[in-house]
Design a protein around this motif. Structure first.
Motif, PDB file in Angstrom:
ATOM      1  N   GLN A 226     -12.576   1.236   2.542  1.00  0.00           N
ATOM      2  CA  GLN A 226     -10.906   0.806   2.546  1.00  0.00           C
ATOM      3  C   GLN A 226      -9.324   1.923   2.969  1.00  0.00           C
ATOM      4  O   GLN A 226      -8.690   1.732   3.140  1.00  0.00           O
ATOM      5  CB  GLN A 226     -10.937   0.471   1.127  1.00  0.00           C
TER       6      GLN A 226
ATOM      7  N   THR B  49      -9.122   5.108  -3.906  1.00  0.00           N
ATOM      8  CA  THR B  49     -10.268   4.177  -3.897  1.00  0.00           C
ATOM      9  C   THR B  49     -11.813   5.100  -3.822  1.00  0.00           C
ATOM     10  O   THR B  49     -13.049   4.806  -3.675  1.00  0.00           O
ATOM     11  CB  THR B  49      -9.958   3.245  -2.254  1.00  0.00           C
TER      12      THR B  49
ATOM     13  N   ARG C 286     -18.931  -4.249  -4.427  1.00  0.00           N
ATOM     14  CA  ARG C 286     -18.694  -3.530  -2.699  1.00  0.00           C
ATOM     15  C   ARG C 286     -19.440  -2.033  -3.122  1.00  0.00           C
ATOM     16  O   ARG C 286     -20.965  -2.199  -2.162  1.00  0.00           O
ATOM     17  CB  ARG C 286     -18.026  -2.963  -2.384  1.00  0.00           C
TER      18      ARG C 286
ATOM     19  N   ASP D 223      -9.034   1.498   5.672  1.00  0.00           N
ATOM     20  CA  ASP D 223      -7.673   0.022   6.025  1.00  0.00           C
ATOM     21  C   ASP D 223      -6.611   0.309   5.807  1.00  0.00           C
ATOM     22  O   ASP D 223      -6.072   0.040   6.116  1.00  0.00           O
ATOM     23  CB  ASP D 223      -8.874  -1.211   4.645  1.00  0.00           C
ATOM     24  N   TYR D 224      -6.743   1.458   4.416  1.00  0.00           N
ATOM     25  CA  TYR D 224      -5.305   1.785   4.765  1.00  0.00           C
ATOM     26  C   TYR D 224      -4.320   2.212   5.186  1.00  0.00           C
ATOM     27  O   TYR D 224      -2.730   2.292   4.953  1.00  0.00           O
ATOM     28  CB  TYR D 224      -4.982   2.635   2.476  1.00  0.00           C
TER      29      TYR D 224
ATOM     30  N   TRP E 155     -13.695  -3.531  -5.439  1.00  0.00           N
ATOM     31  CA  TRP E 155     -14.611  -1.981  -5.310  1.00  0.00           C
ATOM     32  C   TRP E 155     -15.980  -1.825  -5.967  1.00  0.00           C
ATOM     33  O   TRP E 155     -16.655  -1.602  -5.299  1.00  0.00           O
ATOM     34  CB  TRP E 155     -13.654  -1.240  -5.436  1.00  0.00           C
TER      35      TRP E 155
ATOM     36  N   TYR F 104       0.892  -1.240   0.065  1.00  0.00           N
ATOM     37  CA  TYR F 104       0.115  -0.335   0.170  1.00  0.00           C
ATOM     38  C   TYR F 104       0.855   1.428  -0.087  1.00  0.00           C
ATOM     39  O   TYR F 104       0.474   1.969  -0.914  1.00  0.00           O
ATOM     40  CB  TYR F 104      -0.932   0.214   1.151  1.00  0.00           C
TER      41      TYR F 104
ATOM     42  N   GLN G 178      -8.653  -4.921  -9.465  1.00  0.00           N
ATOM     43  CA  GLN G 178      -8.825  -4.525  -8.222  1.00  0.00           C
ATOM     44  C   GLN G 178     -10.466  -3.975  -7.808  1.00  0.00           C
ATOM     45  O   GLN G 178     -10.932  -3.828  -7.086  1.00  0.00           O
ATOM     46  CB  GLN G 178      -7.991  -3.882  -7.807  1.00  0.00           C
TER      47      GLN G 178
END
Length: 466
Positions: A81, A160, A203, A84-85, A200, A33, A196
């Motif tokens: 997200q 994101t 979701r 989370d990053y 996303w 990341y 990826q």
């Protein structure tokens, strides 16, 4: 740039093109990341460090200057997200060595490398909850952290939040047009901008009100059951080998009796008649049929007359405008498979701008790209259940019978929020229902009024003078 090959620590972040050392997979793991960023984030952080500014408290806000054309609102999405990053923000020794090996940072201060070695996100994040409707110039998120940290996280946060906000907004509009009873399925994996991105997109679509996704990985990761039908290839292959389209339907239905059958490979009406005969004979119980081409209005009406009570699904480059057209034309469609036009489209051009450094409000004054200084809050007021207006003000202001939207989601490096898809989906439904009709309409929508508070106007004038 040529990199010496006598530096084994470059692996797996190798730059050299010899000896087949390129990473062909290009997959992303959480430990990657920190390097998933633009170079200038790192060079700026290095410069801040050299000038002794790296630990100054900075506030950056993420917002869209304007809505995409034809949109009356945005549905904020992607915060989970983003958090989370930030939780996993680290630099490994191999990553640091690879950066050093590029030669780009030869003049960087030694203190910069020390910062990376112990890198953790230690700041605060204020954000609107996912699923909240927002408008132009309203911050979806604010990062308050040491300058070097707040700068480094920009690229990933924009990536994101911009993409998921786009998908969530389109999904919410499709749900709004289709109505609460229609079944809406996300079919966009093959058209999403990356593997990826497909996760996303799935979701964001589910969180914004769609019922299910065909993306198996996304569904299982989110605790959902993947949903799908069949492709024309199966009908053609089995028809060729087993003698007829009917045999293909029988074979697939034998193994997957709960899946709709795709009936437009050859002659849609003939296929519907054949299935109707089987249903009437009691040899087949149909869970549904799917139409993927042709005149969906006429075909769906004919299929409904032949198969009353059998759910009809439509797919094939559908969007909110096409759903509205089909409904207005009397199409007999119970559900929609949504792909290309859901997971692609005009981007949400969210930006991430510095608004305060060490307590000093700052603003950008470039033509067409002016930003508002200072740390801000969105104050929302309602008239009954409908959104009346928003007031964009400073965090030091108090609500006046209003609802403050930005809430603390990360405090001193610790994550405070975790929400389920169901909770976010409920919020989307409430937010969309609260919007005025002129904001929800597809043609020339009008966003609600967003007032600039008097204290913020004063701060803008003071900052411009300074």
């Amino acid at each position: 740039m040529t990199i010496s090959l006598d530096r084994p620590y470059l692996q797996p972040y190798a730059l050299q093109e010899q000896e087949n050392t390129e990473d062909q997979e290009l997959s992303i793991a959480p430990e990657d990341y920190s390097l998933l960023t633009d170079l200038y984030q790192l060079t700026m952080a290095s410069c801040y460090t050299g000038e002794g500014l790296e630990q100054q408290t900075a506030s950056f806000e993420l917002f869209a200057r304007r809505l995409p054309e034809g949109f009356g609102y945005l549905i904020a999405m992607g915060l989970a997200q983003a958090l989370d990053y930030l939780e996993k923000f680290r630099f490994s020794p191999k990553q640091i060595a690879a950066l050093q090996a590029t030669g780009i940072f030869d003049n960087a201060p030694g203190r910069f490398w020390s910062l990376l070695e112990t890198a953790r996100f230690t700041g605060d994040v204020w954000a609107v909850p996912e699923g909240t409707a927002v408008f132009a110039n309203e911050p979806m998120l604010r990062v308050e952290a040491p300058l070097w940290q707040a700068q480094l996280v920009e690229t990933y946060l924009l990536n994101t939040i911009n993409y998921q906000t786009l998908i969530a907004t389109k999904a919410a509009r499709m749900r709004d047009v289709a109505g609460p009873q229609a079944t809406l399925l996300e079919f966009g994996t093959r058209r999403a901008f990356s593997p990826q991105g497909s996760l996303w997109a799935a979701r964001a679509a589910l969180a914004a009100g769609l019922d299910a996704t065909s993306n198996v990985l996304a569904a299982l990761k989110l605790g959902r059951k993947p949903t799908g039908t069949m492709a024309h290839a199966l009908v053609m292959a089995l028809a060729a080998k087993e003698g007829s389209e009917g045999e293909a339907f029988t074979a697939f239905h034998r193994y997957f009796p709960g899946a709709p059958l795709l009936i437009d490979t050859y002659d849609t009406v003939a296929a519907a008649q054949m299935l109707a005969d089987k249903v009437q004979a009691g040899s087949l119980e149909l869970a549904g049929v799917r139409l993927d081409s042709g005149d969906l209005v006429e075909l769906s009406q004919k299929v409904r007359s032949l198969l009353p009570g059998v759910p009809i699904f439509a797919s094939g480059d559908l969007d909110e405008w096409e759903i509205a057209r089909l409904k207005a034309s009397g199409a007999c469609i119970d559900g929609y498979g949504l792909g290309t036009r859901l997971v692609t489209g005009k981007p949400v051009n969210g930006v991430y701008k510095l608004v305060d450094i060490d307590g000093i409000p700052v603003m950008k004054e470039a033509s067409g790209k002016i930003t508002y200084p200072g740390r801000k809050q969105i104050f929302r007021s309602f008239e009954g259940s409908l959104l009346k207006k928003d007031r964009l003000g400073l965090v030091t202001e108090c609500p006046i019978g209003e609802q403050p939207l930005l809430q603390v989601a990360f405090k001193q490096g610790e994550r405070l929020w975790k929400e389920t898809i169901a909770e976010i989906s409920d919020r989307v439904a409430v937010n969309v229902a609260s919007l005025p009709a002129e904001t929800r309409q597809l043609d020339s929508p009008t966003p609600p009024l967003v007032e600039i508070s008097d204290p913020l106007l004063d701060l803008i004038k003071q900052t411009q003078k300074r």
